[in-house]
Design an enzyme around this catalytic site. Structure first.
Site, PDB file in Angstrom:
ATOM      1  N   TYR A  47       0.850  -1.199   0.000  1.00 40.00           N
ATOM      2  CA  TYR A  47       0.000   0.000   0.000  1.00 40.00           C
ATOM      3  C   TYR A  47       0.876   1.236   0.000  1.00 40.00           C
ATOM      4  O   TYR A  47       1.837   1.305   0.765  1.00 40.00           O
ATOM      5  CB  TYR A  47      -0.911   0.029   1.234  1.00 40.00           C
ATOM      6  CG  TYR A  47      -2.363  -0.078   0.838  1.00 40.00           C
ATOM      7  CD1 TYR A  47      -2.915   0.854  -0.026  1.00 40.00           C
ATOM      8  CD2 TYR A  47      -3.163  -1.117   1.293  1.00 40.00           C
ATOM      9  CE1 TYR A  47      -4.233   0.748  -0.434  1.00 40.00           C
ATOM     10  CE2 TYR A  47      -4.476  -1.233   0.894  1.00 40.00           C
ATOM     11  CZ  TYR A  47      -5.012  -0.297   0.030  1.00 40.00           C
ATOM     12  OH  TYR A  47      -6.299  -0.398  -0.370  1.00 40.00           O
ATOM     13  N   GLU A  49      -0.464   4.834  -0.616  1.00 37.19           N
ATOM     14  CA  GLU A  49      -1.229   6.055  -0.916  1.00 37.19           C
ATOM     15  C   GLU A  49      -0.335   7.273  -0.702  1.00 37.19           C
ATOM     16  O   GLU A  49       0.385   7.351   0.297  1.00 37.19           O
ATOM     17  CB  GLU A  49      -2.471   6.129  -0.026  1.00 37.19           C
ATOM     18  CG  GLU A  49      -3.544   5.150  -0.490  1.00 37.19           C
ATOM     19  CD  GLU A  49      -4.790   5.177   0.376  1.00 37.19           C
ATOM     20  OE1 GLU A  49      -4.790   5.865   1.398  1.00 37.19           O
ATOM     21  OE2 GLU A  49      -5.759   4.487   0.009  1.00 37.19           O
ATOM     22  N   ASP A 193      -5.171  13.512 -25.647  1.00 35.57           N
ATOM     23  CA  ASP A 193      -5.152  12.117 -25.222  1.00 35.57           C
ATOM     24  C   ASP A 193      -4.408  11.359 -26.327  1.00 35.57           C
ATOM     25  O   ASP A 193      -4.973  11.028 -27.361  1.00 35.57           O
ATOM     26  CB  ASP A 193      -6.599  11.631 -25.069  1.00 35.57           C
ATOM     27  CG  ASP A 193      -6.682  10.190 -24.626  1.00 35.57           C
ATOM     28  OD1 ASP A 193      -5.678   9.460 -24.757  1.00 35.57           O
ATOM     29  OD2 ASP A 193      -7.770   9.787 -24.177  1.00 35.57           O
ATOM     30  N   THR A 219      -2.575   6.065 -22.298  1.00 34.37           N
ATOM     31  CA  THR A 219      -2.442   4.738 -21.700  1.00 34.37           C
ATOM     32  C   THR A 219      -0.981   4.343 -21.897  1.00 34.37           C
ATOM     33  O   THR A 219      -0.235   5.002 -22.636  1.00 34.37           O
ATOM     34  CB  THR A 219      -3.345   3.713 -22.398  1.00 34.37           C
ATOM     35  OG1 THR A 219      -3.091   3.771 -23.797  1.00 34.37           O
ATOM     36  CG2 THR A 219      -4.810   3.981 -22.136  1.00 34.37           C
ATOM     37  N   LYS A 222      -0.482   0.592 -25.303  1.00 33.75           N
ATOM     38  CA  LYS A 222      -0.729   0.509 -26.745  1.00 33.75           C
ATOM     39  C   LYS A 222       0.628   0.611 -27.447  1.00 33.75           C
ATOM     40  O   LYS A 222       1.434  -0.308 -27.323  1.00 33.75           O
ATOM     41  CB  LYS A 222      -1.709   1.604 -27.176  1.00 33.75           C
ATOM     42  CG  LYS A 222      -3.089   1.455 -26.494  1.00 33.75           C
ATOM     43  CD  LYS A 222      -4.091   2.469 -26.985  1.00 33.75           C
ATOM     44  CE  LYS A 222      -5.473   2.234 -26.412  1.00 33.75           C
ATOM     45  NZ  LYS A 222      -5.712   2.880 -25.110  1.00 33.75           N
ATOM     46  N   ARG A 228      -0.701  -2.467 -18.679  1.00 43.80           N
ATOM     47  CA  ARG A 228      -1.983  -1.764 -18.790  1.00 43.80           C
ATOM     48  C   ARG A 228      -2.042  -0.644 -17.745  1.00 43.80           C
ATOM     49  O   ARG A 228      -1.913  -0.920 -16.550  1.00 43.80           O
ATOM     50  CB  ARG A 228      -3.080  -2.793 -18.538  1.00 43.80           C
ATOM     51  CG  ARG A 228      -4.478  -2.396 -18.865  1.00 43.80           C
ATOM     52  CD  ARG A 228      -5.299  -3.640 -19.107  1.00 43.80           C
ATOM     53  NE  ARG A 228      -4.849  -4.258 -20.344  1.00 43.80           N
ATOM     54  CZ  ARG A 228      -5.251  -3.884 -21.560  1.00 43.80           C
ATOM     55  NH1 ARG A 228      -6.132  -2.926 -21.708  1.00 43.80           N
ATOM     56  NH2 ARG A 228      -4.786  -4.487 -22.630  1.00 43.80           N
TER      57      ARG A 228
HETATM   58  N1  DSN Z   1     -10.482   0.834 -25.742  1.00 44.65           N
HETATM   59  C1  DSN Z   1      -9.381   1.554 -26.302  1.00 44.65           C
HETATM   60  C2  DSN Z   1      -9.207   1.275 -27.753  1.00 44.65           C
HETATM   61  O1  DSN Z   1      -9.383   0.135 -28.132  1.00 44.65           O
HETATM   62  O2  DSN Z   1      -8.874   2.158 -28.506  1.00 44.65           O
HETATM   63  C3  DSN Z   1      -9.488   2.979 -26.050  1.00 44.65           C
HETATM   64  O3  DSN Z   1      -9.556   3.183 -24.686  1.00 44.65           O
END
Ligand code: DSN
Length: 425
Positions: A47, A49, A193, A219, A222, A228
């Site tokens: 933990y 925080e 984003d 994110t 990707k 993730r």
């Molecule tokens: N779900 C993602 C995508 O596939 O582009 C975006 O958050």
């Protein structure tokens, strides 16, 4: 404790699925083994925080080190003054920005979900559309490119406090300077984003949003090829626009508001195993090897786009600048849903996707979205794109022929044997 063979057998089946198939989902990738090891480490037990050096729990000396390493490496990748690596996801990163900046009912402007935008940019089914008054821009029907004229017109008309740019199904680069110009005119903030193309931006292969956008979120799983999760970045920190002061009477910086929006605003304990894995992935991104990878992602996407066009497929905007393409299947007389279902039987995974001005619902769709980030990690080069397009086309043109699809699956499985995935597992 007895080994949970039920769960681990399922995990092994997932590993086999990943090994045997062609992964074309544009938002997926395969992390390195060391990223998996960090995310499956004892850091999950802790933990923590708070933030490095200022936690609400004892025993944080080592998670402090990995979190600081993740922050420092991320700042180095994008040459930024501020980074927060705690958001559990891209959606959480976006939520933190809106929480820090906006009051319920405030206006926001984003790319329409049905035109390639994202749920968290104001969709009525998402907290962003429920909490704020959302307005949208789209793409130009004839070109498939962002409709900057409408964006400017809606910005002047509605005067949103926050303008989102970035998309989940847009294959072209962005004109961030143009968005910032109208934002300055109306006194709005700009948030990019960059979740989809972040790994390509990291290596300077696409325009950088950092010079023009106040906030950048992403994110990490990707094109960044990490675990993730989510991140928040600012090129330059600045004084918060609300005049908020700390107990000593010092004006709080925007970085303070963002940190507070993530924790305690929307999250509790950070996922320290994922943060350690982010640190590993960010180290990989700083390498020359990743530069070669990112370039190959684009080279593969362009080779794939060309091969699809040669077979008569209609790509929105005619091609791609990044790792993905959006294909309108209406001239091929198959819906996105049916295409996705037929392809998965041949161990080819991609997702159905609405195309701009779609006449079908989000559950059926007229299109598919295809990406090259994952297959490039597998080791595919531009010459392999012809095979991929050939098998996709064969399935789509024979979507009701189970015997043919089964034979394509055999071809796919055989082809993928040369691109070894996780030999140590
Ligand atoms: N779900 C993602 C995508 O596939 O582009 C975006 O958050």
């Amino acid at each position: 404790m007895q080994r949970d063979t039920l769960v681990f057998d399922i995990i092994n089946k997932e590993l086999a699925r990943q090994r045997h198939g062609i992964e074309l989902i544009a938002s997926e990738n395969f992390t390195s083994l060391q990223v998996i090891q960090a995310s499956g480490s004892v850091m999950t037990n802790k933990y923590a925080e708070g933030y490095p050096g200022r936690r609400y729990y004892a025993g944080c000396e080592f998670v402090d080190q990995t979190e600081q390493l993740a922050i420092d490496r991320l700042k180095q990748i994008f040459n930024c003054e501020y980074a927060n690596v705690q958001p559990h996801s891209g959606a959480q990163a976006n939520a933190a920005i809106t929480l820090a900046l906006l009051q319920p009912g405030d206006k926001i402007l984003g790319l329409d979900l049905s035109m390639g935008g994202h749920l968290t940019h104001g969709s009525p089914v998402n907290y962003s559309g429920k909490t704020y008054e959302a307005h949208f821009y789209g793409v130009v029907k004839e070109t498939g490119l962002i409709d900057y004229d409408t964006l400017e017109q809606k910005a002047r008309q509605h005067k949103p406090k926050l303008i989102f740019c970035g998309a989940s199904a847009y294959s072209r680069d962005w004109d961030y300077a143009r968005i910032r110009k109208v934002a300055d005119e109306i006194g709005a903030f700009v948030q990019c984003d960059m979740a989809h193309p972040a790994g390509l931006i990291a290596k300077g292969l696409l325009s950088s949003p950092f010079e023009h956008c106040h906030f950048v979120t992403s994110t990490t799983h990707k094109t960044l090829r990490g675990p993730r999760g989510g991140i928040i970045l600012m090129k330059k920190d600045f004084e918060n626009p609300f005049g908020l002061k700390d107990v000593k009477g010092n004006i709080r910086m925007m970085s303070n508001l963002l940190d507070m929006a993530v924790f305690p605003g929307i999250q509790g304990g950070p996922l320290q195993h994922i943060i350690a894995a982010k640190a590993v992935a960010f180290g990989e991104i700083l390498s020359d090897e990743f530069t070669v990878y990112a370039q190959q992602v684009i080279t593969n996407a362009q080779a794939m786009a060309k091969a699809f066009v040669e077979k008569g497929y209609q790509l929105i905007s005619g091609g791609t600048d990044n790792h993905l393409m959006l294909i309108d299947l209406r001239n091929k007389n198959i819906s996105g849903k049916k295409a996705e279902q037929a392809l998965v039987q041949a161990d080819i995974t991609l997702n159905k996707n609405m195309v701009p001005f779609d006449d079908k619902s989000a559950f059926v769709t007229s299109g598919i979205r295809v990406g090259t980030a994952a297959i490039t990690t597998r080791g595919m080069k531009e010459a392999d794109m012809q095979f991929v397009v050939n098998v996709v086309d064969k399935v789509l043109m024979n979507a009701d022929d189970t015997a043919l699809i089964n034979s394509v699956r055999g071809e796919v499985n055989e082809f993928m044997k040369q691109f070894v995935l996780y030999p140590e597992l």
